[in-house]
Write a protein that holds these residues in place. Structure first.
Motif, PDB file in Angstrom:
ATOM      1  N   TRP A   1       0.839  -1.203   0.000  1.00  0.00           N
ATOM      2  CA  TRP A   1       0.000   0.000   0.000  1.00  0.00           C
ATOM      3  C   TRP A   1       0.872   1.250   0.000  1.00  0.00           C
ATOM      4  O   TRP A   1       0.614   2.218  -0.737  1.00  0.00           O
ATOM      5  CB  TRP A   1      -0.938  -0.018   1.219  1.00  0.00           C
ATOM      6  N   LEU A   2       1.943   1.219   0.807  1.00  0.00           N
ATOM      7  CA  LEU A   2       2.860   2.361   0.824  1.00  0.00           C
ATOM      8  C   LEU A   2       3.503   2.549  -0.554  1.00  0.00           C
ATOM      9  O   LEU A   2       3.674   3.681  -1.027  1.00  0.00           O
ATOM     10  CB  LEU A   2       3.945   2.170   1.893  1.00  0.00           C
ATOM     11  N   GLY A   3       3.853   1.424  -1.213  1.00  0.00           N
ATOM     12  CA  GLY A   3       4.424   1.501  -2.562  1.00  0.00           C
ATOM     13  C   GLY A   3       3.449   2.189  -3.519  1.00  0.00           C
ATOM     14  O   GLY A   3       3.841   3.045  -4.325  1.00  0.00           O
ATOM     15  N   TRP A   4       2.172   1.836  -3.406  1.00  0.00           N
ATOM     16  CA  TRP A   4       1.133   2.440  -4.248  1.00  0.00           C
ATOM     17  C   TRP A   4       1.050   3.946  -3.994  1.00  0.00           C
ATOM     18  O   TRP A   4       1.054   4.757  -4.919  1.00  0.00           O
ATOM     19  CB  TRP A   4      -0.207   1.754  -3.960  1.00  0.00           C
ATOM     20  N   ARG A   5       1.003   4.325  -2.713  1.00  0.00           N
ATOM     21  CA  ARG A   5       0.876   5.743  -2.356  1.00  0.00           C
ATOM     22  C   ARG A   5       2.090   6.542  -2.839  1.00  0.00           C
ATOM     23  O   ARG A   5       1.963   7.671  -3.307  1.00  0.00           O
ATOM     24  CB  ARG A   5       0.725   5.900  -0.836  1.00  0.00           C
ATOM     25  N   ILE A   6       3.275   5.942  -2.701  1.00  0.00           N
ATOM     26  CA  ILE A   6       4.488   6.652  -3.130  1.00  0.00           C
ATOM     27  C   ILE A   6       4.453   6.848  -4.656  1.00  0.00           C
ATOM     28  O   ILE A   6       4.725   7.935  -5.168  1.00  0.00           O
ATOM     29  CB  ILE A   6       5.752   5.871  -2.696  1.00  0.00           C
ATOM     30  N   ALA A   7       4.095   5.774  -5.356  1.00  0.00           N
ATOM     31  CA  ALA A   7       4.045   5.873  -6.823  1.00  0.00           C
ATOM     32  C   ALA A   7       3.033   6.941  -7.257  1.00  0.00           C
ATOM     33  O   ALA A   7       3.327   7.771  -8.120  1.00  0.00           O
ATOM     34  CB  ALA A   7       3.678   4.517  -7.420  1.00  0.00           C
ATOM     35  N   ARG A   8       1.866   6.943  -6.640  1.00  0.00           N
ATOM     36  CA  ARG A   8       0.848   7.944  -6.990  1.00  0.00           C
ATOM     37  C   ARG A   8       1.325   9.346  -6.624  1.00  0.00           C
ATOM     38  O   ARG A   8       1.050  10.308  -7.320  1.00  0.00           O
ATOM     39  CB  ARG A   8      -0.474   7.632  -6.282  1.00  0.00           C
ATOM     40  N   GLY A   9       2.067   9.432  -5.517  1.00  0.00           N
ATOM     41  CA  GLY A   9       2.621  10.724  -5.097  1.00  0.00           C
ATOM     42  C   GLY A   9       3.591  11.291  -6.125  1.00  0.00           C
ATOM     43  O   GLY A   9       3.752  12.503  -6.222  1.00  0.00           O
ATOM     44  N   TYR A  10       4.232  10.419  -6.891  1.00  0.00           N
ATOM     45  CA  TYR A  10       5.150  10.893  -7.938  1.00  0.00           C
ATOM     46  C   TYR A  10       4.421  11.115  -9.266  1.00  0.00           C
ATOM     47  O   TYR A  10       5.051  11.297 -10.307  1.00  0.00           O
ATOM     48  CB  TYR A  10       6.292   9.893  -8.139  1.00  0.00           C
ATOM     49  N   GLY A  11       3.103  11.044  -9.210  1.00  0.00           N
ATOM     50  CA  GLY A  11       2.326  11.341 -10.415  1.00  0.00           C
ATOM     51  C   GLY A  11       2.205  10.175 -11.370  1.00  0.00           C
ATOM     52  O   GLY A  11       1.823  10.369 -12.534  1.00  0.00           O
ATOM     53  N   ALA A  12       2.508   8.952 -10.923  1.00  0.00           N
ATOM     54  CA  ALA A  12       2.370   7.793 -11.814  1.00  0.00           C
ATOM     55  C   ALA A  12       0.896   7.542 -12.109  1.00  0.00           C
ATOM     56  O   ALA A  12       0.047   7.710 -11.220  1.00  0.00           O
ATOM     57  CB  ALA A  12       2.995   6.558 -11.161  1.00  0.00           C
ATOM     58  N   SER A  13       0.593   7.148 -13.345  1.00  0.00           N
ATOM     59  CA  SER A  13      -0.788   6.809 -13.698  1.00  0.00           C
ATOM     60  C   SER A  13      -1.179   5.548 -12.915  1.00  0.00           C
ATOM     61  O   SER A  13      -0.287   4.805 -12.459  1.00  0.00           O
ATOM     62  CB  SER A  13      -0.871   6.527 -15.197  1.00  0.00           C
ATOM     63  N   PRO A  14      -2.498   5.280 -12.781  1.00  0.00           N
ATOM     64  CA  PRO A  14      -2.897   4.069 -12.036  1.00  0.00           C
ATOM     65  C   PRO A  14      -2.230   2.809 -12.577  1.00  0.00           C
ATOM     66  O   PRO A  14      -1.808   1.949 -11.803  1.00  0.00           O
ATOM     67  CB  PRO A  14      -4.415   4.019 -12.224  1.00  0.00           C
ATOM     68  N   LEU A  15      -2.100   2.728 -13.914  1.00  0.00           N
ATOM     69  CA  LEU A  15      -1.490   1.526 -14.490  1.00  0.00           C
ATOM     70  C   LEU A  15      -0.019   1.404 -14.071  1.00  0.00           C
ATOM     71  O   LEU A  15       0.459   0.332 -13.683  1.00  0.00           O
ATOM     72  CB  LEU A  15      -1.603   1.594 -16.018  1.00  0.00           C
ATOM     73  N   ARG A  16       0.696   2.532 -14.166  1.00  0.00           N
ATOM     74  CA  ARG A  16       2.116   2.506 -13.783  1.00  0.00           C
ATOM     75  C   ARG A  16       2.267   2.292 -12.270  1.00  0.00           C
ATOM     76  O   ARG A  16       3.200   1.626 -11.821  1.00  0.00           O
ATOM     77  CB  ARG A  16       2.796   3.813 -14.182  1.00  0.00           C
TER      78      ARG A  16
END
Ligand code: SF4
Length: 468
Positions: free
Chosen positions: A427-442
């Motif tokens: 979950w933290l990995g998901w939040r960090i990725a989204r925090g960097y502006g990654a699209s949902p797929l990425r």
């Protein structure tokens, strides 16, 4: 409930928590009394068993001081301290730790010298953790009182010596050199309480109050700019300072999701990947591993064929390599070499796979940045912490089972804890990725990469707890 009621409820909660911080500040004498009580208890359990005969096969935790001390240190104390980091931050360090208390006490009466540059090297927490973990395995620190005296007692003496020579009444040892300070700092990032600093209130504070107040922060934290719970010992001495510092609740993910983007370092990544997910797993695993036995037999056969027998026959003093003939527990040089090789191989394999997977997660979120890599490594802290706590608590289970307790619920609890911690890390990995502006797929790709980083450590714990 109306929004006014809920706002009042949350304001009441804030005040209650802040009052707990103030209580700590106002009751310094009580805290000191607790620290000295812990120092006495610690010294007794550390020193006395080292002068008693080793326990016989019929001895029990409740009728043998050596077994009791072993149970307290490795069965309760260390797993409990690590768990407390997740719940209360480094409250243990500030209020209970005997080593910190002694180091500060001596420092108040010592030479008060400047802190040398070599002590400030940021790699000490990682290096000291690796060295003590490996040395602890070589001398069987969990099983015998003499190695405990050397490892824990030596660390305490070193803490006092550093306190004597450096800093005036400060905990220089705890800040820069303590072998577990790095791990404690990582775990404290997940604590739901911390001392929050309101920078604007700090800067607004009238000069008259600024002159009157002074903080005695023993671990030398730059309180005004403190954003992380890692260096703070939760002693409460700065509570209320300039009307800007207060104990506060926070979401356990807050620090890793946001603050770690700026504060995560290479040494954090090394400690998480090589230290906690590599060396610690190898250290907990080798004694139960059939691979260890197979490699040892293979090496022994080749040595015998080559007529080189001394590695199979020679042992070393107990303070270098386990040597207790009376207990039928002697490691030869070959045993020691395979032990070191096993831990090193586990560290290289587990950390290399995890690092490669995290690198993929970083690239899925944009161009390569080392800072992002270290940030993604922080996402693995929940799982790494859970593994170490379960690894240490295996001692608790072994000792209680030897006393005849039936702990049939332990495997289910372990599975729940490891599964929950892995999901938390993802979950933290998901939040960090989204925090960097990654699209949902990425971001899903980054989560899959984080899962790949955890796959080998998960498999290692499964082997240890359920297969071997
Ligand atoms: S910042 Fe320093 S003084 Fe304040 S609670 Fe943390 S350790 Fe204590």
């Amino acid at each position: 409930m109306s929004s006014i009621d809920s706002a009042l409820g949350s304001q009441r909660r804030r005040l209650c928590i802040a009052a707990a911080g103030e209580w700590l500040r106002r009751h310094r004498r009580g805290v000191l009394a607790v620290q000295w009580a812990v120092v006495g208890f610690y010294a007794f359990l550390l020193i006395v068993p080292a002068f008693l005969p080793l326990p016989g096969v019929a001895a029990h935790i409740w009728d043998n001081l050596t077994l009791f001390a072993q149970f307290v240190f490795w069965g309760i104390w260390w797993p409990g301290v690590l768990l407390s980091m997740l719940l209360f931050g480094r409250l243990w360090c500030g209020v209970f730790c005997p080593e910190g208390a002694l180091s500060e006490f001596v420092s108040k009466r010592g030479r008060g010298g400047a802190i040398p540059r070599w002590i400030r090297w940021p790699g000490w927490p990682f290096a000291a953790f690796v060295l003590t973990t490996v040395y602890g395995q070589m001398v069987s620190v969990y099983q015998y009182p003499h190695p405990v005296l050397i490892v824990l007692g030596g660390s305490t003496l070193a803490a006092m010596a550093v306190g004597y020579f450096c800093g005036r009444g400060k905990r220089v040892w705890c800040r820069y050199l303590c072998p577990v300070s790095g791990v404690f700092g990582l775990l404290a990032k997940l604590a739901p309480v911390h001392f929050a600093v309101d920078r604007q209130a700090w800067d607004r504070c009238p000069p008259a109050i600024m002159r009157r107040q002074n903080i005695d922060c023993a671990p030398l934290v730059a309180v005004r700019t403190m954003t992380s719970a890692s260096p703070c010992h939760m002693c409460g001495r700065c509570s209320g300072f300039r009307n800007a510092v207060a104990l506060q609740l926070r979401h356990p993910n807050d620090e890793i999701e946001t603050v770690s983007a700026r504060t995560a370092t290479m040494w954090d990544s090394l400690l998480i990947l090589i230290g906690l997910l590599g060396i610690a797993i190898g250290a907990f695993q080798w004694a139960s591993s059939p691979w260890f036995v197979a490699v040892k037999q293979w090496a022994a056969l080749h040595l015998i064929e080559a007529d080189i027998l001394w590695p199979l026959e020679t042992s070393l003093p107990w303070w270098i390599l386990t040597n207790y003939p009376g207990q039928n527990d002697v490691l030869t040089i070959l045993d020691g070499a395979v032990l070191l090789g096993y831990i090193a191989a586990a560290a290289v394999f587990l950390s290399a796979v995890a690092a490669a997977a995290l690198a993929v997660a970083v690239r899925l979120c944009g161009p390569w940045r080392w800072q992002r890599f270290h940030h993604f490594a922080h996402a693995l802290i929940p799982f790494a912490a859970c593994g170490v706590i379960l690894g240490l608590s295996a001692q608790t289970v072994t000792l209680l089972t030897a006393e005849g307790l039936v702990l049939g619920w332990v495997p289910a609890l372990r599975a729940l804890a490891l599964g929950g911690a892995a999901l938390w890390s993802l979950w933290l990995g998901w939040r960090i990725a989204r925090g960097y502006g990654a699209s949902p797929l990425r971001a899903i790709g980054a989560v899959a990469a984080s899962a790949a980083a955890l796959a080998a450590p998960v498999a290692s714990w499964v082997l240890l707890f359920w297969v071997w």
